[in-house]
Scaffold this active site. Structure first.
Site, short mmCIF file in Angstrom:
data_model
loop_
_atom_site.label_atom_id
_atom_site.label_comp_id
_atom_site.label_asym_id
_atom_site.label_seq_id
_atom_site.Cartn_x
_atom_site.Cartn_y
_atom_site.Cartn_z
N TYR A 22 0.93 -0.93 -0.39
CA TYR A 22 0.06 -0.27 0.10
C TYR A 22 1.22 1.46 -0.05
O TYR A 22 0.52 2.50 -0.51
CB TYR A 22 -0.89 -0.42 1.01
CG TYR A 22 -1.77 0.89 1.61
CD1 TYR A 22 -2.86 1.36 0.71
CD2 TYR A 22 -1.69 1.96 1.88
CE1 TYR A 22 -3.59 3.00 0.80
CE2 TYR A 22 -2.12 3.29 2.70
CZ TYR A 22 -3.20 3.26 1.81
OH TYR A 22 -3.99 4.70 1.35
N GLU A 23 1.84 1.72 0.80
CA GLU A 23 2.78 2.11 0.90
C GLU A 23 3.47 2.63 -0.39
O GLU A 23 3.56 3.68 -1.06
CB GLU A 23 4.11 2.33 2.46
CG GLU A 23 3.16 2.12 3.29
CD GLU A 23 4.22 1.74 4.35
OE1 GLU A 23 4.37 2.57 5.77
OE2 GLU A 23 4.29 0.61 4.61
N LEU B 253 -2.27 -3.60 -12.74
CA LEU B 253 -3.45 -4.24 -12.69
C LEU B 253 -3.36 -1.97 -12.13
O LEU B 253 -2.68 -2.14 -11.85
CB LEU B 253 -4.09 -4.68 -12.04
CG LEU B 253 -4.49 -6.51 -12.04
CD1 LEU B 253 -5.35 -7.29 -11.07
CD2 LEU B 253 -5.77 -6.34 -13.27
N LYS C 46 -7.72 -12.10 -6.21
CA LYS C 46 -6.22 -11.48 -6.94
C LYS C 46 -5.19 -12.06 -6.28
O LYS C 46 -5.01 -12.27 -4.82
CB LYS C 46 -5.85 -9.93 -6.29
CG LYS C 46 -4.61 -9.66 -6.92
CD LYS C 46 -4.23 -8.17 -7.02
CE LYS C 46 -3.41 -7.50 -7.73
NZ LYS C 46 -1.57 -8.66 -7.75
N GLU D 259 -1.70 -18.15 -11.87
CA GLU D 259 -1.10 -17.61 -11.10
C GLU D 259 -0.78 -18.72 -10.29
O GLU D 259 -1.46 -19.67 -10.45
CB GLU D 259 -1.48 -16.47 -9.15
CG GLU D 259 -0.58 -15.80 -9.26
CD GLU D 259 -0.30 -14.89 -9.41
OE1 GLU D 259 -0.60 -13.97 -10.66
OE2 GLU D 259 0.32 -14.08 -8.67
N CYS E 297 11.91 -7.04 40.02
CA CYS E 297 9.91 -6.56 39.65
C CYS E 297 9.71 -4.77 39.04
O CYS E 297 10.47 -3.69 39.57
CB CYS E 297 9.55 -6.85 40.62
SG CYS E 297 7.83 -5.99 40.32
S1 IVH Z 1 -5.74 -10.43 -14.55
C1 IVH Z 1 -4.50 -7.92 -18.02
N1 IVH Z 1 -6.82 -11.47 -12.52
O1 IVH Z 1 -2.13 -9.62 -10.55
C2 IVH Z 1 -5.10 -8.43 -16.81
N2 IVH Z 1 -4.94 -10.52 -12.09
O2 IVH Z 1 -1.13 -6.67 -10.43
C3 IVH Z 1 -4.08 -8.52 -15.58
N3 IVH Z 1 -3.05 -11.41 -10.78
O3 IVH Z 1 0.39 -9.61 -12.53
C4 IVH Z 1 -4.04 -9.02 -14.65
N4 IVH Z 1 -5.05 -11.91 -9.52
O4 IVH Z 1 -0.58 -12.19 -11.86
C5 IVH Z 1 -5.68 -11.07 -13.43
N5 IVH Z 1 -7.66 -13.11 -10.76
C6 IVH Z 1 -6.52 -11.86 -11.27
C7 IVH Z 1 -5.08 -12.33 -10.75
C8 IVH Z 1 -4.75 -11.24 -10.91
C9 IVH Z 1 -3.81 -12.25 -9.55
C10 IVH Z 1 -1.82 -11.03 -10.14
C11 IVH Z 1 -1.40 -10.80 -11.50
C12 IVH Z 1 -0.61 -9.80 -12.60
C13 IVH Z 1 -0.44 -8.86 -10.69
C14 IVH Z 1 -1.71 -7.52 -11.90
#
Ligand code: IVH
Length: 707
Positions: free
Chosen positions: A53-54, A102, A137, A196, A438
């Site tokens: 997040y940071e 993403l 994700k 993944e 203590c």
């Molecule tokens: S879609 C073009 N779906 O997140 C679409 N990515 O930050 C891009 N990731 O490198 C990916 N779970 O490895 C998608 N359900 C999911 C995902 C996912 C993990 C990873 C992916 C990508 C990274 C992007």
């Protein structure tokens, strides 16, 4: 590559920039250097010093400056590439279509903005609802798999998004990746899938246990074990680590003439479903199609709550426009698709400085070191102090005052220190010295601490100063013990300071007129407190026994003992045999309770309690449950899953026990009844698959027990 001093500077500057509302364009150079440093820590060293997040917040600050001043963009700015984990020793392979990243969102507002943007891109009215498909994700290592003529011909890591590292042999070692899949039935000649690679949490633990036995370095988390397992030169190692691949995208599909076959699938969801039918591992209960952004928000929040119970590490959800036609209309930036967004869960970890270690004395005299931290925000709460448990914990982790530490707070778990970051030390950090006397003692005579061989804690053996008694009172009134509503720790401390509370019995002999006159109290609060205390006087004796802070005497043992006595003071006559005759009570608890009841100070305290009206007699609630042989659930095991509408989970379990059932926590052959509430998930599926479990609704359960 960077000296500890430089790293410390980078770290401190990052925190400063994160704290400042606006970073000046003049700082663009430093901001870039910082981001490059964090990329190096994350991708090369596998040792991030700030949370994702940071990092994202710093990245956004850079993006904002570059957006306002495009002339300041440089070719090597971190915004000009998608992050890379390419290893220079391995020749890269080009992906058929780029593997992008993403965009990120962190809350419902961000998702609503995303929805508005989609409508704009697709030229739709603001009140039209869009269908989304949501998936976890996954937090592992991304892979791309190419199939030609139905055969797996290539596996690659994501690399820098355009090129990745070839890892076909390792992909073939992963049983969840089919070596052959019937794409030809769909008219597809060549396909590239994205997914993944992950390690299930329980398998990860086993991998680490066996590595420990072999004297190998342990993996910090499942993600590191997975990404390493993808890139290892030894495919047997990939297999040993139990890597699995979830597929989340069909990135490319053409027939033998090179025609794009993707549009035939119409929706993302259909594409994933089709891949599942071809034998790939796809998200199932973790995937959902919803008809509006509100549905997406609800599903994301639902999973944020469930994330710790899920078998795999996930760091968010991904919300994708379901229609492939609309996806095409939205298009891509150089960094990410415009039709998808990651909803990032609140970070479970953060780094901060350990300013000091303080020592607290517990209700049975154990000394607990507590780390005082620079306040830090983790998963929605501010953490400024964390228990360090005991001396071994500090020594084992080599924690020093002044260290930068990683703090974790997962789900309902109390925050704890994962480790300190040695690379940020500059020599000014001090190893703490555990006290010999203590540390709380309020008298002039030092009291040496003792250590009992079988225990990790140092203990103050003869408390004369009242510090332990104070802790006992705090525990006595707390929710887990006598549950006196509105009587929190700070009130106990205040009354103790006033000299009104010397031991537990004083709780029931307070002067409410005096309390009403205290600053911030008043008549109403004093009356409320009085009625809560009066209510507690009626508590069953199982609660009272537990509330006395007898070492090792927990809630369950207190209940078992309370079943066997008419009056608390009967325990004066009990010997070890009588205690250990009760199933589940051992000699340690027996010894401690006997010791407590042979001390005249304690007996006098209990007599005072009784004289103030506190119940010391066995109540109906204390008596063992009489379960008739013909009770509706006699001899059955039961499990509640999903959310119940008419009662809480605990209440349901108590009702089931009252009617003869035994509550168990997992679905197995031993389970007789599963009560499935709303949104029941994997447990329900598993019970259905077993076939032997009786599955019923909450209403059916209530009807069965006749309540
Ligand atoms: S879609 C073009 N779906 O997140 C679409 N990515 O930050 C891009 N990731 O490198 C990916 N779970 O490895 C998608 N359900 C999911 C995902 C996912 C993990 C990873 C992916 C990508 C990274 C992007």
């Amino acid at each position: 590559m960077h000296s500890p001093q430089a790293q410390k500077r980078f770290y401190e500057l990052s925190k400063q920039m994160l704290a400042s509302e606006q970073v000046s364009p003049l700082d663009i150079g430093s901001l870039r250097e910082l981001l490059k440093y964090h990329e190096w820590k994350y991708y090369v060293q596998n040792q991030p010093v700030v949370s994702d997040y940071e990092y994202d917040q710093l990245y956004k600050k850079l993006e904002a400056i570059e957006y306002a001043h495009p002339d300041l963009i440089t070719l090597d700015s971190p915004t000009q590439r998608v992050a890379s984990d390419l290893n220079e020793d391995v020749p890269p392979v080009a992906h058929t279509v780029p593997m992008l990243s993403l965009g990120n969102s962190y809350n419902a507002e961000d998702l609503k903005d995303f929805d508005k943007q989609i409508k704009k891109l697709c030229e739709l009215e603001a009140d039209v609802d869009i269908e989304y498909c949501i998936e976890p994700k996954f937090d592992g290592g991304s892979i791309a798999l190419v199939y030609e003529n139905d055969y797996l011909v290539r596996g690659a890591t994501r690399g820098n998004g355009t090129k990745g590292e070839e890892m076909t042999t390792n992909a073939k070692a992963m049983p969840s990746i089919p070596l052959k899949a019937a794409f030809s039935k769909l008219g597809i000649f060549k396909a590239e899938l994205r997914g993944e690679a992950l390690i299930r949490k329980d398998i990860f633990d086993k991998v680490n246990i066996s590595r420990q036995k072999e004297g190998k370095v342990l993996f910090a988390n499942p993600r590191n074990a997975a990404t390493g397992g993808l890139r290892t030169k030894d495919a047997n190692e990939t297999r040993r680590r139990g890597l699995e691949a979830f597929i989340f995208q069909l990135g490319y599909a053409v027939d033998s003439a090179g025609n794009d076959m993707l549009p035939n699938l119409r929706t993302h969801d259909k594409g994933i479903e089709t891949l599942g039918e071809l034998g790939f591992k796809i998200p199932t209960i973790e995937r959902k199609v919803v008809s509006s952004i509100q549905g997406a928000i609800d599903f994301c929040r639902d999973w944020e709550e469930k994330r710790d119970d899920y078998h795999y590490e996930i760091d968010g959800m991904v919300v994708k426009v379901n229609s492939l036609d609309m996806q095409e209309r939205c298009g891509y930036t150089s960094h990410h698709p415009r039709w998808a967004i990651a909803y990032k869960f609140k970070a479970k970890q953060a780094t901060t400085k350990m300013i000091n270690i303080e020592y607290q004395v517990g209700k049975v005299g154990s000394i607990t070191p507590v780390a005082k931290l620079d306040p830090v925000h983790i998963a929605g709460v501010t953490v400024s102090s964390v228990s360090l448990h005991n001396e071994e914990f500090i020594v084992g982790k080599d924690l020093r005052i002044g260290d930068t530490v990683v703090v974790e707070r997962a789900g309902d778990v109390i925050p704890y220190i994962v480790k300190s970051l040695e690379e940020l030390r500059d020599g000014s950090e001090l190893p703490p010295k555990f006290p010999e006397f203590c540390p709380i003692n309020m008298t002039d005579t030092p009291v040496p601490l003792i250590k009992i061989e079988t225990e990790a804690a140092w203990r103050c053996p003869t408390c004369v100063c009242g510090a332990q008694e104070l802790q006992k009172i705090i525990f006595h009134v707390s929710k887990v013990a006598m549950d006196i509503d509105g009587f929190g720790k700070s009130n106990v401390e205040r009354f103790h300071e006033e000299g009104w509370l010397q031991d537990i019995s004083d709780v029931y002999n307070l002067d409410y007129d005096q309390i009403a006159r205290l600053d911030g109290f008043g008549r109403r609060s004093a009356d409320k407190l009085e009625s809560s205390i009066n209510k507690a006087k009626e508590n069953p004796i199982s609660k009272l026994l537990h509330s006395l802070s007898i070492h090792h005497l927990g809630k369950k043992a207190s209940k078992l003992i309370a079943q066997e006595i008419n009056h608390v003071l009967d325990l004066r006559e009990w010997n070890e045999e009588k205690f250990t005759n009760i199933k589940d009570i051992g000699p340690v608890v027996a010894k401690n309770v006997i010791e407590y009841f042979s001390n005249p100070v304690n007996i006098r305290m209990l007599e005072r309690l009784e004289s103030y009206g506190v119940n010391l007699n066995q109540t109906e609630e204390d008596k063992p449950l009489q379960i008739a042989e013909d009770a509706p659930l006699a001899g059955k095991t039961i499990l509640f899953t999903g959310s119940l509408q008419r009662m809480g989970r605990k209440q349901a379990q108590e009702l089931a026990a009252k009617h003869g059932a035994k509550n168990i926590s997992a679905v197995s052959k031993n389970l007789d009844i599963l009560v499935a509430g709303e949104k029941a998930g994997s447990k329900l599926k598993k019970a259905e698959a077993l076939g032997s479990v009786q599955i019923m609704s909450e209403d059916a359960f209530i009807a069965l027990i006749g309540e």
